[in-house]
Each structure stands twice: as C-alpha cells, then as structure tokens.
Design a protein around this motif. Structure first.
Motif, PDB file in Angstrom:
ATOM      1  N   LEU A 173      -2.688  11.931  -4.327  1.00  0.00           N
ATOM      2  CA  LEU A 173      -2.741  10.967  -3.218  1.00  0.00           C
ATOM      3  C   LEU A 173      -3.590   9.781  -3.376  1.00  0.00           C
ATOM      4  CD1 LEU A 173      -3.120  13.525  -0.236  1.00  0.00           C
ATOM      5  CD2 LEU A 173      -1.086  12.691  -1.185  1.00  0.00           C
ATOM      6  N   SER A 174      -3.011   8.631  -3.353  1.00  0.00           N
ATOM      7  CA  SER A 174      -3.436   7.402  -3.643  1.00  0.00           C
ATOM      8  C   SER A 174      -4.531   6.880  -2.632  1.00  0.00           C
ATOM      9  CB  SER A 174      -2.484   6.375  -4.085  1.00  0.00           C
ATOM     10  OG  SER A 174      -2.882   4.926  -4.257  1.00  0.00           O
ATOM     11  N   PRO A 175      -5.512   6.347  -3.126  1.00  0.00           N
ATOM     12  CA  PRO A 175      -6.538   5.870  -2.038  1.00  0.00           C
ATOM     13  C   PRO A 175      -6.025   4.567  -1.485  1.00  0.00           C
ATOM     14  CG  PRO A 175      -7.534   5.644  -4.152  1.00  0.00           C
ATOM     15  CD  PRO A 175      -6.270   6.535  -4.359  1.00  0.00           C
ATOM     16  N   SER A 176      -4.912   4.154  -1.914  1.00  0.00           N
ATOM     17  CA  SER A 176      -4.154   2.804  -1.344  1.00  0.00           C
ATOM     18  C   SER A 176      -3.881   2.911   0.209  1.00  0.00           C
ATOM     19  CB  SER A 176      -2.807   2.389  -2.036  1.00  0.00           C
ATOM     20  OG  SER A 176      -2.071   3.682  -1.938  1.00  0.00           O
ATOM     21  N   LEU A 177      -4.067   4.048   0.693  1.00  0.00           N
ATOM     22  CA  LEU A 177      -3.746   4.413   2.110  1.00  0.00           C
ATOM     23  C   LEU A 177      -4.868   3.599   2.871  1.00  0.00           C
ATOM     24  CD1 LEU A 177      -2.453   8.063   2.549  1.00  0.00           C
ATOM     25  CD2 LEU A 177      -1.116   5.974   2.725  1.00  0.00           C
ATOM     26  N   LEU A 178      -6.002   3.428   2.360  1.00  0.00           N
ATOM     27  CA  LEU A 178      -7.233   2.978   2.920  1.00  0.00           C
ATOM     28  C   LEU A 178      -6.796   1.576   3.630  1.00  0.00           C
ATOM     29  CD1 LEU A 178     -10.125   4.124   0.763  1.00  0.00           C
ATOM     30  CD2 LEU A 178      -9.460   5.000   3.200  1.00  0.00           C
ATOM     31  N   ALA A 179      -5.779   0.994   3.089  1.00  0.00           N
ATOM     32  CA  ALA A 179      -5.288  -0.472   3.201  1.00  0.00           C
ATOM     33  C   ALA A 179      -4.471  -0.526   5.013  1.00  0.00           C
ATOM     34  CB  ALA A 179      -4.542  -0.996   2.506  1.00  0.00           C
ATOM     35  N   LEU A 180      -4.137   0.832   5.284  1.00  0.00           N
ATOM     36  CA  LEU A 180      -3.615   0.894   6.480  1.00  0.00           C
ATOM     37  C   LEU A 180      -4.531   1.178   7.390  1.00  0.00           C
ATOM     38  CD1 LEU A 180      -0.641   3.474   5.610  1.00  0.00           C
ATOM     39  CD2 LEU A 180      -0.752   1.047   5.413  1.00  0.00           C
ATOM     40  N   ILE A 235      -9.844  10.408   2.782  1.00  0.00           N
ATOM     41  CA  ILE A 235      -9.245  10.445   4.179  1.00  0.00           C
ATOM     42  C   ILE A 235     -10.155  10.339   5.136  1.00  0.00           C
ATOM     43  CG2 ILE A 235      -8.037  12.188   5.534  1.00  0.00           C
ATOM     44  CD1 ILE A 235      -6.440  13.217   3.262  1.00  0.00           C
ATOM     45  N   GLY A 236     -11.386  10.643   4.743  1.00  0.00           N
ATOM     46  CA  GLY A 236     -12.754  10.527   5.784  1.00  0.00           C
ATOM     47  C   GLY A 236     -12.909   9.135   6.302  1.00  0.00           C
ATOM     48  N   SER A 237     -12.466   8.195   5.543  1.00  0.00           N
ATOM     49  CA  SER A 237     -12.349   6.591   5.658  1.00  0.00           C
ATOM     50  C   SER A 237     -11.602   6.097   6.603  1.00  0.00           C
ATOM     51  CB  SER A 237     -12.574   5.963   4.387  1.00  0.00           C
ATOM     52  OG  SER A 237     -13.670   6.545   3.584  1.00  0.00           O
ATOM     53  N   SER A 282       0.866  -1.199  -0.196  1.00  0.00           N
ATOM     54  CA  SER A 282      -0.079   0.034   0.094  1.00  0.00           C
ATOM     55  C   SER A 282       1.052   1.341  -0.132  1.00  0.00           C
ATOM     56  CB  SER A 282      -1.155  -0.019   1.096  1.00  0.00           C
ATOM     57  OG  SER A 282      -1.717   1.074   1.321  1.00  0.00           O
ATOM     58  N   LEU A 283       2.148   1.029   0.793  1.00  0.00           N
ATOM     59  CA  LEU A 283       2.855   2.511   0.831  1.00  0.00           C
ATOM     60  C   LEU A 283       3.361   2.687  -0.583  1.00  0.00           C
ATOM     61  CD1 LEU A 283       4.310   2.096   4.469  1.00  0.00           C
ATOM     62  CD2 LEU A 283       2.767   3.787   3.637  1.00  0.00           C
TER      63      LEU A 283
END
Length: 1005
Positions: free
Chosen positions: A103-110, A132-134, A41-42
């Motif tokens: 900014l990739s929504p791949s951060l949601l995996a964190l 980001i709200g998720s 994800s990172l």
C-alpha cells in the motif's frame, strides 16, 4: 440473526454516509472531474498493488471520479471514497482474483478521503500501514479479512473523526494482534468496532479502554483470545451499546454484573466461553434485548423465568450448557410477553426433563425450535401442528415415545424435521407429510417408525437430506424415493430392505455427497462405473452385492464395500488416481489377485482395509508413498514374501494388521520408526527370529501387540514392560523360552480398570454421518481377534476395554511371577502349555476383574489359593494337568466349574471332585501342612501333631506287648483266624472290600 443485525446496521450507516456524512459517496457523477494531483496519487497507489486479473482495469482516462471504486464530492471534486473491497469489485470472478501487494503512502495526497475499504483482499500478511493513521478525515475504515498481519499500529488512534472501524481477520491465518488498546480510547466518535479474530494476548485492561468510547454502538470482539473480564465496573460509559459480541473467547467466570446495566442492548452474544453459575434474574432489566446467545458455556440451574418479561426477545439460545429443571419454566415463559415475540428457541444439549404439552402453541411466532439432546419424554403432542410459522423442528436424542401425530403434516412452512434417536414407533403414512411442500431435511433415524406409504404416493417435497437409519422401510425399496431428485445425503442403512437394488438408485445427481445403504440385504450388481456422479461418501457395506468393483468418481472420499460378495481384483478400482480418497474399506469379500502398486497413487489415503479376502502376492513397497496412512489392515489373505522395510517410512501409521497371511523372514527393524503405532498385529504368519527389544523401547503408545502363531524364539524381552499403554499382549503359539519377566507387573494400562463408555456405537456412527467433514483419520473402527475363554472372539467397539495376556503354547520355564497379580485390570490370563512350576501366589485374589484364567498343562504344585474363590467374575477356569493337591477352596465360585477344569491333578479333592475326608490320614494331613497347605495354620498343625503322638503312644502300649510276647500274641492271632474261618459272610466281606477299593480308586484321579 447476527447477520441480519449486521446488515441492518450497515444499511443505516450507508444511508448516513450517503446523505449526511459523505456527500457524493453514493454516486459516481459524470458531472464531476477529479483533481489532477489526486489522480496521480491514485495511479501511484495502483502501481504498488498486485492486480494480476485487472480488477482495476477501469483506472484509466482523465476523470478518476468515474473509475471503479472511486467516488468524488460533487461540489469540490475531491476524492472522498475509495472502495476497493473485493465484493465491491467482484463481477462473478474467482475468489482467488483479489488484489494484493503493498500500500503506497501516496494516498496521503487524498486530503478529503473519508471512506477507505480494502476488505476481503489478500495482502499476504503485511502489516497495516502506519500512514493510514494520518488520513485525518477518515470516518469509515474497513480492512477486514484483507490478509493483514502483525501489530495493529497505534497511529490509528489519530483518526479522531472515525465512526466505523472494521479489522476483522477471521478468514485469514495471519496473526493480527494488538499490544495495547490505549489508542482506542482516543476514537471518541467511534460507533462501530469490529476486531473479531484479532489477538489481544495478555492485555488485561482491554475493557477499560473500550469503555471510554461514549458513542460506541456496535462492539465485536469474537475469537480474540480474551481471558479476563471485570465482574463489576464503577463507571460504565457504554450507554449507547446496542450490539455486543464477546463469543469464542476464554472467559472463565460468572456473567459480569455490569452487563445488566446495558439497558440499550439489543444483541448479546457470549457463546463459546466458560461462563458459569446460574442465569441471573437481572435479565429482566434488559428490556431492549432482541437476541440472547449464551450457548456453549457452563451455566447451570433452571432458566430464569424473568425471561418472560422481555417483550422484544426474538432469539433465546442456551444450547450446550448444564441447564436443568423441567419444562414448567418454558410453560411460564410462553405465558409471558416473550412467548408472543420469540422466533428462535434453542435449548439443545442440556439436562431438561418433562414433556411437551399445549403450552407450546403459545409460542405462536416460533420458526426455530431445537430441544435436541435433553431428557424430555412423553408423546409429541398433536398441538405442535398449530405452530404455523415453524420452519426448523429438532427434537433429536430425547426419550419421546408413542406414535407420531398426523398433525405434523399441518406444518406447511417446515424446512427441517429431525426426530431422530427417540423411542417413536407406529406407522408413518403420507398424511404425516401431506402439506410439507417446503420440507428439505428429514431425519427420523434410530427410531422404530415404519413407513406405510402407498406405492402410488408422490411426496409434495424435494428432500436434500434423507436420514432414515433404523426405520422400517423394507422389504422392498420404497417407490416414493424415486421421486427425490435433489438430495445430497441419503441414509437408508439398517432399514430391513431385502430387495434387488433398482436401477434408479444409481441415477445419482451432481448434488449428491453421501449414499448409505449399509446393513440391509440388498443384492444385485453395481454399475460398471460411478464416474458420472460427484458422490463423496458411499457405504454399501453388509449387504449381498456381487460382481466386480466399479470405477469411481474423482470426488470419492470415503468408500465402504465391505461384507459383500464382490469378486475379481481391485485393479479396476484404483487404476487411476483418486486424489481425495481417504478411506477404502473392501474387507470380507471374495477379492483375489495381487495388491496393485497403482493403489499408491492415492496419496491422501488415511485407511486401507482389505482384510478377509483372497488377495495374494507380495506387498507393494510403494505403500510408503502414502504418507498420510494411519491404518493398514491386510489381515487374513494369502499374502506372502517378507514384510517390506519401507513400511517403516509411514510416520503416521497407528494401526498395522498383517495377521493371517504367509509372511516370512524376521521383523524388519525399520518398523521401529513407526513411533505412533497403537496396534501391531502380525499373528498367524511364518515370521522367525527374536522378538526385538525395540518394540518396548521405541513404540511408546503401543496398546495391542499380537505376535501369536509364528516361529519366534528366544526369551521374552523385559523391555515390553515399558509399554505403559499396553492392554493386549498375545505371544501364544511360538517357541519362546526362558522366564516370564517380573517387570510385566509394571504395565500401567493393565494395572487400571477399564470402564466402558456408555455412549453407544450408534451415536458415534450418527455423528460421523452428520457431516462429510467428520470422515477424517478417526473414521477407522479398530477390531481384533482375541482368544479368551478358550475360544477366538472378535472385539471392535469394546476392544479398548479389554486387558489380556496370552503366553500359552511356548516353552517358558520358571515360576508364576507374583508381580503379575498387580495387573488388577486383567480380564484374561493364559499361561497354558508351558513348563512353568512352583505355586500360584496368594495375591491372585487381587485380580478381581479376571474373567478367564488358564494355566493348564504346566508343572504347578501346591494347593489352589483360597483367594481364588473371591474372583466372582471368573467364568472360564482351566487348572488341569498340573500337580495341584489338597482341597479345592470352598465357596460358590470355584464349585461352579466342570470337573474338567481340575482334571489331571491327582492330589486334588473336594467338589466338583470327590470328597476329601475318606482318604486322608493324620499323617497325610501333617505332610500337607508341612508342604504349606492353605488349610493349615500353626494351631491346626499343633493339634494334628498331638493327635498323631497320642495314637503312636497308645498303639505301642497295647500292641507292643502282644507283638513281642510270643505266647499271648500267638494265642490272639490264632483266635482271630478261627473266628474268620467260621464266619459265613467272610467271602462276601472280601467282595465288599474289593468294591470299596474300586470306588475309592474311581474318585481319586
């Protein structure tokens, strides 16, 4: 203080994050190993970013928990913190090396991410991602100054565990805004909210949403364009609020009542608004207050004395309001417990009166005292030397007088001393500075202090700012200045130095920004080059410098070498580009040769003043390339050729002085494109043709039009009356014909009075000195030669208050337009040496501000209007060589002028000419009345006619009989002849008659 409070809060928050909220955040343990899915994800997140300088170069290898900016939980190995803020990644790199991109929504995996910091990067105005709200577990979100733009997504309201939210966008021009704040009320755990410079638009219920956050401790809403604030509030939930910043908004009301219910508040900043009214006594309830910043509002009245009860108060800033009262209120505050705690007292720019006395020493912790720009007076007490903690002392622009106490030298912590613009006098010696080893900024400008240091004195300080304008330093250069190596600003202007410039004065360090030696009698030559210095502002004007011009440093922004004796050409000065040079003043020297085209390389120039030199040749057409040019003054040189039409391409040109040269040809029509022109001075050239009508049609803001002493012909265009801002119209010494347009009475600016601003030129000059950034387009002081009262005078600082019309020495015909009398602001009116006829209108009495009136050498007739005697400001009058008749109106004013003011008017009489009674007959009076003499009314005319008819009747009743009856008449005249022949005094009588005739003749011009 604001920075200190913010840092303190962040340290506390960091401690909480490290030990309670976010385990594992403060260390990147080598014992942890990241989860593979989170690593991917990172890497996906990294690939969406623009990282051209490899700030994330450490993001490689198997363990992402060791990557820079990534922190994992020691127990679960989940990524809990992503700190990609520029200052965290910063390693001495350029501030341009920031990450950006998408900014990739791949951060949601964190899934366990609770700390996200992307601050101080540059994402180029993209919107804050809704995803980001998720990130449900976020407790810390910092997107400040990261270059985001657009609407802040409402989805951030889903972050129910968020405690810290920073959306500050102060350093970016991207418009980050909100259209609703309802989502904020759902952030029930929020403790820190910073939305500085986020536009709130027309959201009227912003306070309602924020007041529903019960745990909020810090609230920053500066520069948010807020306009409405409730004055009272029935339910206030902000009981935990300790820090409130509502500064730099648009509030226009009194201070709200609910503010004084925030009893936990420690920091209050509402400066730079328009809060009104007096300071409420309710401040006494806010006993936790440490900082009060109410500066730059519209508060009035005295300082509330309840401030003395605030025992924790460290900063009180009421600067730039309308605070009144005397210093007794300060004495009372000093006696209370606030006197023991205050460290910063800023009352700058108010209306305080009174003096300083021994109560001042009760502020024993004071390190900053600013009472500048008030109306304080008296002496500066010697007890001020007991404020041992004082670091910054500013008493500028007051009425302090007397000598300066030597106790100033006891302030060993002092960093800044500003006593400028006071009436201080006496001698300053080395004792005054004996212990000021930390002093960095010294300003004693515009005082009358004389420096009496011994030649061997070595100061204990190294100054960064030296402001000694108008102090008495001369006649020799003070030797102690040679010891100062670190100064960036030195102003020694007008300090009575009459000396050869010492060589060490040119040892300019890399730190120097400004050197001002103007208005002295300093002689010598400049170094051949100043390229070695990083100087930005150099003012050597009004001295005796000579020799050729030096080459300049590329850092030069403002150069003034005017009013010296420099020789040679200017090519050396501008032989290579000076990329940021904005102001170039070389006027009143002995410079010769052409204006080189290389001057056009300096494309940032705002002002070029080369007037009053010996420059020759034609103007370079490339001047049009200097698109920033606002003022061009080349007056009084030997320039020739035609005025280049390319000047019409300089769209921002406001001032154009080309007078006193040898320009020929017609006025180029391209100048009509310079629609921002305020001054157009082409006088004293050889320009021909008609005065174009487009001057009045297309130059709407023109205030000065000077075309005198050229070869213009034809009529005066009536379109000039459309110039509503015109204050000076000078068309004298041309070949103009026709009549004076009556529409000139519509010129608005001349129909208004102009009262001078009381602010002195020195205030303006010092304001410019105060900051390098103030040298902008407005740094040019307009000046003009105006013929008033029969002589040429130069106006500069008062030019804006002059209203003048000069149409003299032309071939104008017709009458004096009655409409000119509506120009009640006129100070000078000159219509002399034309062919004008008719009478002067009675309405001339309306020109109450008229100081100079010249209509000599015309064909005006009739009497002088009696209303002219009320023009009490009139100090120059010339009515000579016309056809005026009758009595000069009585009254003090018109009798104060010399008889030459009335010379060449044979029918005039009365002081200062001869008396009128001896030469007037009844018949001449009747004729004068019939001609409209101002001294005659209908009753007087009837009286004079009655007297004349009675005389005629009586004459013919007696002498008619004698004349037409031969014997009686002959007997009578025979008797008279014999009587005269026998008279012994007959010859003497005849001589007396001749002398009387001569005397009468000598009194009548």
């Amino acid at each position: 203080m604001e920075i200190l409070a913010s840092v303190t809060f962040l340290l506390i928050l960091s401690s909480l994050c490290c030990f309670t909220i976010i385990p594992g955040l403060c260390s990147e343990s080598s014992n942890t190993k990241c989860i593979e899915s989170e690593k991917k994800s990172l890497l996906d997140f990294k690939s969406s970013l623009k990282d051209s300088h490899n700030l994330l170069s450490s993001w490689e290898g198997s363990d992402c928990c060791n990557w820079k900016g990534v922190s994992c939980n020691n127990e679960t190995n989940h990524v809990v913190s992503l700190n990609l803020g520029y200052w965290h990644l910063f390693n001495g790199l350029s501030t341009a090396w920031r990450i950006g991109g998408e900014l990739s929504p791949s951060l949601l995996a964190l899934n366990e991410l609770n700390h996200l910091d992307l601050s101080s990067n540059d994402f180029g105005g993209i919107a804050v991602p809704e995803f980001i709200g998720s990130l449900k577990k976020l407790s810390y979100l910092n997107l400040s100054n990261a270059g985001f733009g657009g609407r802040i997504p409402h989805q951030l309201g889903n972050l129910s565990t968020l405690r810290y939210l920073d959306l500050n966008s102060f350093y970016f021009v991207h418009d980050l805004y909100v259209d609703s704040l309802a989502w904020l009320s759902r952030l029930s755990s929020l403790q820190y909210l910073d939305m500085n410079s986020v536009s709130f638009g027309n959201i009227g219920d912003w306070f309602v949403s924020i007041s529903l956050i019960p745990s909020l401790s810090v609230l920053k809403l500066s520069h948010c364009k807020l306009k409405e604030i409730p004055l009272s509030f029935s339910f206030l939930n902000l009981t935990s609020l300790t820090y409130l910043d509502l500064s730099n908004n648009e509030f226009y009301s009194r201070l709200p009542n609910w503010l004084f219910n925030l009893t936990s508040l420690q920091y209050l900043n509402v400066q730079f608004n328009q809060f009104q009214g007096s300071m409420p006594d309710e401040f006494a309830r806010m006993t936790s207050l440490e900082v009060i910043q109410l500066g730059n509002n519209e508060l009035v009245g005295p300082i509330t004395r309840t401030i003395s009860f605030l025992c924790k108060l460290r900063t009180l800033d009421l600067s730039s309001n309308n605070i009144t009262g005397d210093t007794a209120s300060l004495a009372e505050i000093s006696a209370g417990c606030a006197g023991s705690s205050l460290e910063v007292l800023n009352l700058r720019d108010n209306n305080l009166t009174g003096n300083l006395s021994d109560w001042l020493v009760k502020f024993r912790r004071l390190d900053t005292l600013d009472l500048g720009h008030n109306s304080l007076n008296g002496v500066i007490p010697g007890s001020i030397g007991k404020l041992s903690a004082l670091k910054y002392l500013t008493l500028t622009h007051n009425g302090f007088n007397g000598t300066l106490s030597e106790s100033i030298g006891q302030l060993s912590e002092l960093i800044l001393l500003d006593l400028s613009f006071n009436s201080l006098d006496g001698v300053v010696s080395d004792v005054h500075f004996a212990n000021l080893s930390k002093l960095e900024q010294l300003s004693l400008a515009s005082t009358s202090l004389a420096f009496g240091m011994s030649s061997s004195w070595i100061p204990p300080f190294q100054l960064k700012l030296i402001g000694l304008h108008l102090c008495k330093l001369g006649p020799k250069f003070p030797s102690w200045l040679r010891t100062q190596k670190d100064y960036s600003v030195m102003d020694l202007s007008n300090t009575e130095i009459e000396d050869v410039a010492p060589n060490w004065i040119w040892n300019l360090s890399e730190k120097i920004l400004m050197l001002d030696l103007s208005y002295n009698l300093i002689s010598g030559k400049l170094p051949s080059t100043l390229e070695f210095a990083s100087i930005s502002i150099l003012d050597l004007s009004n001295n005796k410098f000579e020799g050729t011009l030096p080459t300049l440093a590329l850092s030069m922004e403002y150069l003034d070498l005017s009013n010296n004796m420099f020789t040679g050409n200017i090519l050396r000065l501008v032989s290579y580009p000076l990329p940021i040079l904005s102001h170039l003043f070389l006027a009143n020297n002995l410079l010769s040769g052409p204006i080189p085209s290389s001057i056009c390389q300096d494309v940032e120039l705002y002002v070029i003043d080369l007037s009053n030199n010996q420059l020759s040749g034609e103007l370079p057409t490339c001047l049009a390339d200097i698109w920033t040019l606002t003022a061009l003054n080349l007056a009084n040189n030997n320039l020739s050729g035609e005025i280049p039409s390319t000047l019409g391409s300089i769209k921002e040109l406001r001032t154009l002085h080309l007078g006193g040269n040898h320009f020929k040809g017609e006025l180029p029509t391209a100048l009509q494109n310079c629609t921002t022109l305020v001054t157009l001075d082409l006088g004293g050239n050889e320009i021909t043709g008609l005065i174009p009508a487009w001057i009045g049609e297309l130059l709407p803001v023109l205030r000065i039009l000077r075309l005198r002493s050229n070869f213009f012909n034809g009529t005066i265009p009536s379109q000039l009356s459309r110039l509503s801002s015109l204050q000076i119209l000078d068309l004298a010494n041309n070949s103009l014909s026709g009549t004076i347009p009556p529409s000139f009475g519509n010129i608005t600016a001349m129909a208004q009075t102009h009262k001078p601003n009381e602010r002195m030129l020195e205030d303006m000059r010092n304001a410019v000195r105060a900051s390098v950034n103030n040298y902008g387009p407005s740094g040019y002081m307009e000046s003009l030669l105006v013929v008033i009262k029969g002589r040429e005078q130069e106006y500069s600082q008062n030019l804006q208050y002059v209203a003048s019309i000069d149409l003299s020495n032309n071939q104008l015909t017709g009458h004096f337009p009655r409409e000119l009398c509506d120009l009640v602001g006129l100070q000078n009116l000159n219509l002399s040496s034309n062919r004008l006829t008719g009478r002067i209108p009675d309405e001339i009495s309306k020109l109450k501000l008229l100081e100079s009136f010249d209509i000599s050498m015309n064909g005006f007739t009739g009497s002088i209007p009696t209303g002219m005697s009320v023009l009490t400001l009139l100090s120059h009058l010339n009515l000579s060589y016309n056809n005026f008749s009758g009595r000069i109106p009585s009254g003090y004013q018109l009798q104060t002028f010399d008889y030459t003011s009335y010379l060449g008017n044979p029918g005039l009489c009365g002081p200062p000419l001869n008396k009128c009674g001896s030469n007037k007959t009844i018949f001449s009076i009747i004729l004068a009345c019939a001609d409209g003499d101002d001294e005659c009314d209908s009753e007087k005319l009837g009286l004079y006619l009655g007297i004349a008819l009675g005389f005629v009747t009586g004459f013919w009743a007696i002498w008619g009989v004698l004349l037409f009856t031969k014997t009686p008449s002959e007997a009578y005249f025979e008797f008279l002849d014999k009587l005269i022949d026998k008279a012994p005094f007959a010859r003497k009588m005849g001589r007396y008659d001749e002398e009387d005739d001569e005397e009468t003749s000598s009194q009548t011009y």
